[in-house]
Every structure is written in structure tokens, then in C-alpha cells.
Design a protein around this motif. Sequence first.
Motif, PDB file in Angstrom:
ATOM      1  N   ALA A 153     -20.103 -72.801 -53.216  1.00  0.00           N
ATOM      2  CA  ALA A 153     -19.216 -74.008 -52.570  1.00  0.00           C
ATOM      3  C   ALA A 153     -20.017 -75.016 -51.658  1.00  0.00           C
ATOM      4  O   ALA A 153     -19.770 -76.077 -51.814  1.00  0.00           O
ATOM      5  N   GLY A 154     -20.821 -74.526 -50.929  1.00  0.00           N
ATOM      6  CA  GLY A 154     -21.726 -75.548 -50.164  1.00  0.00           C
ATOM      7  C   GLY A 154     -22.752 -76.003 -51.012  1.00  0.00           C
ATOM      8  O   GLY A 154     -22.711 -77.412 -50.703  1.00  0.00           O
ATOM      9  N   ALA A 155     -23.183 -75.618 -52.045  1.00  0.00           N
ATOM     10  CA  ALA A 155     -24.101 -76.358 -53.009  1.00  0.00           C
ATOM     11  C   ALA A 155     -23.400 -77.543 -53.611  1.00  0.00           C
ATOM     12  O   ALA A 155     -23.962 -78.376 -53.868  1.00  0.00           O
ATOM     13  N   CYS A 156     -22.006 -77.098 -54.027  1.00  0.00           N
ATOM     14  CA  CYS A 156     -20.982 -78.162 -54.567  1.00  0.00           C
ATOM     15  C   CYS A 156     -21.010 -79.221 -53.815  1.00  0.00           C
ATOM     16  O   CYS A 156     -21.085 -80.408 -54.001  1.00  0.00           O
ATOM     17  N   ARG A 157     -20.815 -79.114 -52.498  1.00  0.00           N
ATOM     18  CA  ARG A 157     -20.491 -80.212 -51.421  1.00  0.00           C
ATOM     19  C   ARG A 157     -21.729 -80.929 -51.331  1.00  0.00           C
ATOM     20  O   ARG A 157     -22.060 -82.336 -51.371  1.00  0.00           O
ATOM     21  N   LEU A 158     -22.926 -80.327 -51.305  1.00  0.00           N
ATOM     22  CA  LEU A 158     -24.198 -81.089 -51.039  1.00  0.00           C
ATOM     23  C   LEU A 158     -24.613 -81.749 -52.644  1.00  0.00           C
ATOM     24  O   LEU A 158     -24.995 -83.064 -52.341  1.00  0.00           O
ATOM     25  N   ARG A 159     -24.147 -81.400 -53.544  1.00  0.00           N
ATOM     26  CA  ARG A 159     -24.440 -82.030 -55.008  1.00  0.00           C
ATOM     27  C   ARG A 159     -23.417 -83.161 -54.991  1.00  0.00           C
ATOM     28  O   ARG A 159     -23.545 -84.411 -55.254  1.00  0.00           O
ATOM     29  N   SER A 160     -22.454 -83.310 -54.462  1.00  0.00           N
ATOM     30  CA  SER A 160     -21.162 -84.509 -54.203  1.00  0.00           C
ATOM     31  C   SER A 160     -21.970 -85.507 -53.436  1.00  0.00           C
ATOM     32  O   SER A 160     -21.858 -86.860 -53.829  1.00  0.00           O
ATOM     33  N   GLU A 161     -22.760 -85.191 -52.282  1.00  0.00           N
ATOM     34  CA  GLU A 161     -23.418 -86.116 -51.546  1.00  0.00           C
ATOM     35  C   GLU A 161     -24.580 -86.721 -52.144  1.00  0.00           C
ATOM     36  O   GLU A 161     -25.012 -87.661 -51.715  1.00  0.00           O
ATOM     37  N   HIS A 162     -25.155 -85.670 -53.013  1.00  0.00           N
ATOM     38  CA  HIS A 162     -26.601 -86.227 -53.600  1.00  0.00           C
ATOM     39  C   HIS A 162     -26.482 -85.945 -54.820  1.00  0.00           C
ATOM     40  O   HIS A 162     -26.875 -84.725 -55.455  1.00  0.00           O
ATOM     41  N   PRO A 163     -25.766 -86.648 -55.904  1.00  0.00           N
ATOM     42  CA  PRO A 163     -25.557 -86.256 -57.126  1.00  0.00           C
ATOM     43  C   PRO A 163     -26.807 -85.936 -58.303  1.00  0.00           C
ATOM     44  O   PRO A 163     -26.395 -85.283 -59.169  1.00  0.00           O
ATOM     45  N   ASP A 164     -28.012 -86.193 -57.710  1.00  0.00           N
ATOM     46  CA  ASP A 164     -29.119 -86.253 -58.671  1.00  0.00           C
ATOM     47  C   ASP A 164     -29.925 -84.913 -57.851  1.00  0.00           C
ATOM     48  O   ASP A 164     -31.099 -84.419 -58.299  1.00  0.00           O
ATOM     49  N   LEU A 165     -29.467 -84.214 -57.098  1.00  0.00           N
ATOM     50  CA  LEU A 165     -30.105 -83.143 -56.207  1.00  0.00           C
ATOM     51  C   LEU A 165     -30.471 -82.017 -57.030  1.00  0.00           C
ATOM     52  O   LEU A 165     -29.198 -81.473 -57.658  1.00  0.00           O
ATOM     53  N   GLY A 166     -31.393 -81.450 -57.153  1.00  0.00           N
ATOM     54  CA  GLY A 166     -31.690 -80.122 -58.153  1.00  0.00           C
ATOM     55  C   GLY A 166     -31.245 -79.028 -57.143  1.00  0.00           C
ATOM     56  O   GLY A 166     -31.618 -78.933 -56.129  1.00  0.00           O
ATOM     57  N   ILE A 167     -30.412 -78.057 -57.739  1.00  0.00           N
ATOM     58  CA  ILE A 167     -29.853 -76.954 -56.932  1.00  0.00           C
ATOM     59  C   ILE A 167     -30.203 -75.661 -57.497  1.00  0.00           C
ATOM     60  O   ILE A 167     -29.746 -75.514 -58.531  1.00  0.00           O
ATOM     61  N   VAL A 168     -31.061 -74.749 -57.001  1.00  0.00           N
ATOM     62  CA  VAL A 168     -31.442 -73.427 -57.285  1.00  0.00           C
ATOM     63  C   VAL A 168     -30.737 -72.341 -56.356  1.00  0.00           C
ATOM     64  O   VAL A 168     -30.947 -72.410 -55.312  1.00  0.00           O
ATOM     65  N   VAL A 169     -29.807 -71.718 -57.059  1.00  0.00           N
ATOM     66  CA  VAL A 169     -29.007 -70.700 -56.450  1.00  0.00           C
ATOM     67  C   VAL A 169     -29.821 -69.368 -56.415  1.00  0.00           C
ATOM     68  O   VAL A 169     -30.035 -68.706 -57.512  1.00  0.00           O
ATOM     69  N   LEU A 170     -30.152 -68.881 -55.015  1.00  0.00           N
ATOM     70  CA  LEU A 170     -30.837 -67.423 -55.081  1.00  0.00           C
ATOM     71  C   LEU A 170     -29.843 -66.350 -54.690  1.00  0.00           C
ATOM     72  O   LEU A 170     -29.110 -66.603 -53.590  1.00  0.00           O
ATOM     73  N   SER A 171     -29.568 -65.420 -55.487  1.00  0.00           N
ATOM     74  CA  SER A 171     -28.589 -64.494 -55.020  1.00  0.00           C
ATOM     75  C   SER A 171     -29.143 -63.215 -54.543  1.00  0.00           C
ATOM     76  O   SER A 171     -30.134 -62.614 -55.369  1.00  0.00           O
ATOM     77  N   PRO A 172     -28.492 -62.572 -53.683  1.00  0.00           N
ATOM     78  CA  PRO A 172     -29.115 -61.167 -53.103  1.00  0.00           C
ATOM     79  C   PRO A 172     -28.640 -60.065 -54.280  1.00  0.00           C
ATOM     80  O   PRO A 172     -29.267 -58.967 -54.106  1.00  0.00           O
ATOM     81  N   VAL A 173     -27.809 -60.382 -55.221  1.00  0.00           N
ATOM     82  CA  VAL A 173     -27.347 -59.531 -56.267  1.00  0.00           C
ATOM     83  C   VAL A 173     -27.293 -60.001 -57.524  1.00  0.00           C
ATOM     84  O   VAL A 173     -27.058 -61.285 -57.403  1.00  0.00           O
ATOM     85  N   ASP A 174     -27.519 -59.128 -58.555  1.00  0.00           N
ATOM     86  CA  ASP A 174     -27.453 -59.624 -59.992  1.00  0.00           C
ATOM     87  C   ASP A 174     -25.889 -59.561 -60.220  1.00  0.00           C
ATOM     88  O   ASP A 174     -25.377 -58.523 -60.648  1.00  0.00           O
ATOM     89  N   ASP A 175     -25.215 -60.720 -60.097  1.00  0.00           N
ATOM     90  CA  ASP A 175     -23.678 -60.876 -60.389  1.00  0.00           C
ATOM     91  C   ASP A 175     -23.367 -61.864 -61.550  1.00  0.00           C
ATOM     92  O   ASP A 175     -23.535 -62.921 -61.196  1.00  0.00           O
ATOM     93  N   ASP A 176     -22.755 -61.384 -62.617  1.00  0.00           N
ATOM     94  CA  ASP A 176     -22.390 -62.034 -63.500  1.00  0.00           C
ATOM     95  C   ASP A 176     -21.344 -63.362 -63.048  1.00  0.00           C
ATOM     96  O   ASP A 176     -21.423 -64.528 -63.267  1.00  0.00           O
ATOM     97  N   ALA A 177     -20.550 -62.907 -62.072  1.00  0.00           N
ATOM     98  CA  ALA A 177     -19.518 -63.739 -61.544  1.00  0.00           C
ATOM     99  C   ALA A 177     -20.194 -64.947 -60.888  1.00  0.00           C
ATOM    100  O   ALA A 177     -19.795 -66.047 -60.870  1.00  0.00           O
ATOM    101  N   LEU A 178     -21.057 -64.650 -60.210  1.00  0.00           N
ATOM    102  CA  LEU A 178     -22.003 -65.540 -59.400  1.00  0.00           C
ATOM    103  C   LEU A 178     -22.709 -66.514 -60.508  1.00  0.00           C
ATOM    104  O   LEU A 178     -22.582 -67.861 -60.002  1.00  0.00           O
ATOM    105  N   LEU A 179     -23.201 -65.888 -61.409  1.00  0.00           N
ATOM    106  CA  LEU A 179     -23.813 -66.850 -62.247  1.00  0.00           C
ATOM    107  C   LEU A 179     -22.858 -67.736 -63.126  1.00  0.00           C
ATOM    108  O   LEU A 179     -23.259 -69.056 -63.297  1.00  0.00           O
ATOM    109  N   TYR A 180     -21.770 -67.256 -63.420  1.00  0.00           N
ATOM    110  CA  TYR A 180     -20.798 -68.089 -64.081  1.00  0.00           C
ATOM    111  C   TYR A 180     -20.272 -69.290 -63.341  1.00  0.00           C
ATOM    112  O   TYR A 180     -20.053 -70.354 -63.689  1.00  0.00           O
ATOM    113  N   ARG A 181     -20.239 -68.926 -62.005  1.00  0.00           N
ATOM    114  CA  ARG A 181     -19.601 -69.984 -61.009  1.00  0.00           C
ATOM    115  C   ARG A 181     -20.514 -70.974 -60.933  1.00  0.00           C
ATOM    116  O   ARG A 181     -20.478 -72.389 -60.708  1.00  0.00           O
TER     117      ARG A 181
END
Length: 211
Positions: free
Chosen positions: A65-93
Motif C-alpha cells: 500500500a505504501g508503494a502504491c502511494r509512492l507510485r501515485s506521487e512518482h508515476p514513473d518510479l520503478g518499484i521492486v517489492v522484497l518479501s520476507p516470505v514467499d506468498d502468492d497473495a503478496l505477489l498478486y497484490r
Amino acid sequence: MTIRLVAIDEHVLLRLGLARVAAGCQDVELAGEASTIAEATGIIAETGASVITIDAMLGGGDGIAGACRLRSEHPDLGIVVLSPVDDDALLYRALDASLSAYLTKASPASAVLAAIRHAAVAPHSFTAPGLASALDRRRGQHGLLSQREGEVLALMRDGRSLPSIAQEMHVSEATVKTYVSRLYSKLRVNNRSQALMVAVNRGLLASVDAA
């Protein structure tokens, strides 16, 4: 072109690890570090960052959700999500939010670098290890519920009571209770709030709405 990277993670060791990775690359510069979204907002603006890495569970909460806020402020920002767990639900989001990449913190440095470079050149194109398999699993979930069970789920999401759902669907309340019981069994939950949480995480409501 040098990729200006900002690492957003509350764990100092993770940020130090990214600093070491960047130090060994001519095309990646760690321009800043942050432990919160509020802190990151100013650093991204100050450094002119082109890519960020962000903890999927930043602060024990919702890094996506925080990443989405940053993307709304910087539309062309590249965003790499690093997860502590391998979770399909997080990947889908991350995929549904049109972020750039998703991978676990256990991934090798080469994979993290590849994701950062991808995010720099194609910030709105999503990539993740095992993405094809994850999408196959998601498609399988979309066939989990019957049409009527899906209708009940959507009405439950809208806050409708069981008598109201029965009236809407032109069936008896006992029939609705049967549908609800099947829903709970298939989703392996015990109540409405749990069912809706699982449905959102698995993308089941999106498939119901699209039907």
C-alpha cells in the motif's frame, strides 16, 4: 545511465546488503535509505530516485500500500517489492497494483539486481520469479466457487444479511446458509470476515465481479 536506487526497509542489515550489491555495479547507485514511507517520500524527491526497493511488510504493516502511494506521487518510479516470505497473495497484490517486480529477500543478489534493472527500464511491466506458475494457481482458484457461491460472497462483501441475500437471490434463507457453509469449507475459514479476507487475497472477488 546510472540507476539511482532508494532502499526502504526497517532492517538495517537489508539496507547494508543492498548497499554492498550496488557498490559492485557500475550502473546502480544507492542514492538513499529509508525505514518508513514518510521518510522515503522526501528522500525520493531529493535524490531523484528512479527505482526503489521496499519491504512488502514494512513496519509490520502494508508495504505494498505504501508503494502504491509512492507510485501515485512518482508515476514513473520503478518499484521492486522484497518479501520476507514467499506468498502468492503478496505477489498478486504487487501484480494488480502494476508495480515493477516482486521477489523474496532470500533471492540471490543477481536476481535482485535483475529486478532493479528491469524496474528502471520498464517500471509498469511486472516480473517475478515463478510468475507463470503463480498465475496458473490463480486461475485454478477462480474455479474454486460455484456461480451461486460467488454471488453469495459478493453480497456478503456488500454487508448484506442472510435474509437480505436470500431475498436478492430468490431462495430460502436455509439455502443461503448452505451456500455460506460450502464457502467457509472451501476457503477453510470460520466466519464472514475471514472469508472476505481470504477472498480478497486470492483475487476471488475480482473474478466474481468480472463474471
